[in-house]
Design an enzyme around this catalytic site. Structure first.
Site, mmCIF file in Angstrom:
data_model
loop_
_atom_site.group_PDB
_atom_site.id
_atom_site.type_symbol
_atom_site.label_atom_id
_atom_site.label_comp_id
_atom_site.label_asym_id
_atom_site.label_seq_id
_atom_site.Cartn_x
_atom_site.Cartn_y
_atom_site.Cartn_z
ATOM 1 N N ARG A 50 0.766 -1.281 -0.048
ATOM 2 C CA ARG A 50 -0.062 0.104 -0.045
ATOM 3 C C ARG A 50 0.796 1.148 -0.104
ATOM 4 O O ARG A 50 1.836 1.420 0.772
ATOM 5 C CB ARG A 50 -0.833 -0.152 1.216
ATOM 6 C CG ARG A 50 -1.732 -1.214 1.205
ATOM 7 C CD ARG A 50 -2.834 -0.838 2.660
ATOM 8 N NE ARG A 50 -3.488 -2.205 2.534
ATOM 9 C CZ ARG A 50 -4.594 -2.333 3.733
ATOM 10 N NH1 ARG A 50 -4.523 -1.295 4.562
ATOM 11 N NH2 ARG A 50 -5.292 -3.360 3.532
ATOM 12 N N ASP A 52 0.897 5.769 0.082
ATOM 13 C CA ASP A 52 -0.064 6.461 0.575
ATOM 14 C C ASP A 52 -0.395 7.814 -0.386
ATOM 15 O O ASP A 52 0.347 7.764 -1.568
ATOM 16 C CB ASP A 52 0.465 7.398 1.910
ATOM 17 C CG ASP A 52 0.648 6.585 3.234
ATOM 18 O OD1 ASP A 52 -0.324 5.555 3.138
ATOM 19 O OD2 ASP A 52 1.457 7.128 3.893
ATOM 20 N N ARG A 197 8.948 7.618 6.478
ATOM 21 C CA ARG A 197 8.573 9.104 6.542
ATOM 22 C C ARG A 197 9.052 9.512 8.189
ATOM 23 O O ARG A 197 9.495 10.576 8.252
ATOM 24 C CB ARG A 197 7.361 9.475 6.219
ATOM 25 C CG ARG A 197 7.127 9.276 4.671
ATOM 26 C CD ARG A 197 5.553 9.436 4.325
ATOM 27 N NE ARG A 197 4.886 10.528 4.766
ATOM 28 C CZ ARG A 197 3.653 10.966 4.765
ATOM 29 N NH1 ARG A 197 2.986 9.934 4.369
ATOM 30 N NH2 ARG A 197 3.090 12.019 5.089
#
Length: 250
Positions: A50, A52, A197
Site C-alpha cells: 500500500r 499513501d 517518513r
C-alpha cells in the site's frame, strides 16, 4: 484461468494512494478499470504494497487472474493505451497459480528525496520535499546505520498502525548527497505505516539539533512515537525496488 505478475511504475501525485477507496480515486482503481476495459471482464488486482496519497513508485508489482488468452505484450501495450501518462505498465509474465504479489514479497527498498535548497525548484514541486536547513549527509549516513538490524519500530510508525507486531528487519540505510538533492535509501523485510517518513524525519531532527546524535538506539528501545521526529511529507517518498528472491536483497 491464468495468473499474471505485472510490473508497473507511477507518479502518485494525482492519486489517493494505491489501495481502492470508496470515496477517492486510486492507482488500483485506475489500473483495474484499464484492465477490465482491455480484457472485457471484471478484473481485481492485488498489489505488493500500500502506498499513501502522493507517494510514488519506480517499481511496483501486482498480480491478477484472467480467463483471457491475451499475450504479455498485448497486455502491456493495451493497458498502457488506456492509462494516464502518470502510470506505466513496464512488464508482465505468467506466474504460478498460487503467486500473490503481496504475500510472496520478501522485501522492499524505498528512497526519500529532499531538495535541500533555500530556493524553490518548480520541477521538484511534487517529486521531492524541500528543506532549506543545511543537511549534513555524511552525519546522517552514520546515524542511519543504527536502524540496521531487527528492531521493534514502535517509535517509528503512525499511531494509526494496526499491525500486531512492530518488529521489522532493516537490511541497509544509506544517505547521500547529489548536488542539491539529499537521498535516503532504506531496504528491509517490511515497513510499518509511515515508518520511512518518520525515520527520515527523525534523522532531520538530529541534523537540526532537535535530537541528540546517537538518539536512534534510545528511540528504538523506548517504543514511544512521541519521542521520535516528525513525519515528513509524502511527495519525497518512492517505492524503489520490490524483492521476491532473497538473493536480490543487499
Amino acid at each position: 484461468m491464468r495468473n499474471f505478475k505485472v510490473e508497473m511504475a507511477y507518479r502518485g501525485t494525482a492519486y489517493h494512494g494505491f489501495q481502492r477507496q470508496s470515496n477517492a480515486y486510486t492507482i488500483q482503481q485506475a489500473v483495474e478499470e484499464a484492465l477490465s476495459s482491455l480484457l472485457g471482464e471484471q478484473v481485481t488486482i492485488y498489489g505488493c504494497s500500500r502506498t499513501d496519497t502522493g507517494v510514488h513508485a519506480r517499481q511496483f508489482f501486482f498480480s491478477f487472474c484472467t480467463e483471457s488468452t491475451i499475450t504479455c505484450r498485448g497486455l502491456v501495450f493495451g493497458t498502457n493505451s488506456r492509462l494516464n501518462d502518470d502510470i506505466a505498465i513496464l512488464s508482465c509474465k505468467q506466474a504460478a497459480d498460487d503467486f500473490h504479489a503481496r504475500y510472496h514479497c520478501i522485501g522492499k527498498e524505498y528512497e526519500y528525496i529532499i531538495h535541500n535548497s533555500e530556493i524553490k525548484n518548480p520541477f521538484y514541486l511534487d517529486t521531492a520535499y524541500r528543506s532549506w536547513y543545511p543537511i549534513d549527509a555524511e552525519l546522517l549516513d552514520r546515524e542511519a546505520k543504527a536502524f540496521v538490524g531487527e528492531h521493534d519500530f514502535k517509535s517509528f510508525c503512525s499511531t494509526d498502525c494496526e499491525k500486531k507486531s512492530t518488529v521489522r528487519t532493516i537490511h541497509s540505510f544509506d544517505v547521500r548527497r547529489e548536488g542539491e538533492l539529499v537521498i535516503f535509501r532504506v531496504s528491509g523485510n517490511g515497513f510499518l505505516y509511515n515508518m520511512v517518513r518518520i525515520m527520515v524525519g527523525t534523522l532531520l531532527h538530529i541534523n537540526e539539533g532537535k535530537l541528540e546524535q546517537g538518539a536512534i538506539e534510545r528511540l528504538l528501545k523506548c517504543r514511544d512515537r512521541t519521542e521520535a521526529g516528525r513525519t515528513v511529507p509524502p511527495q519525497g517518498l518512492y517505492l524503489n525496488r520490490v524483492f521476491y528472491d532473497d538473493q536480490e536483497i543487499v
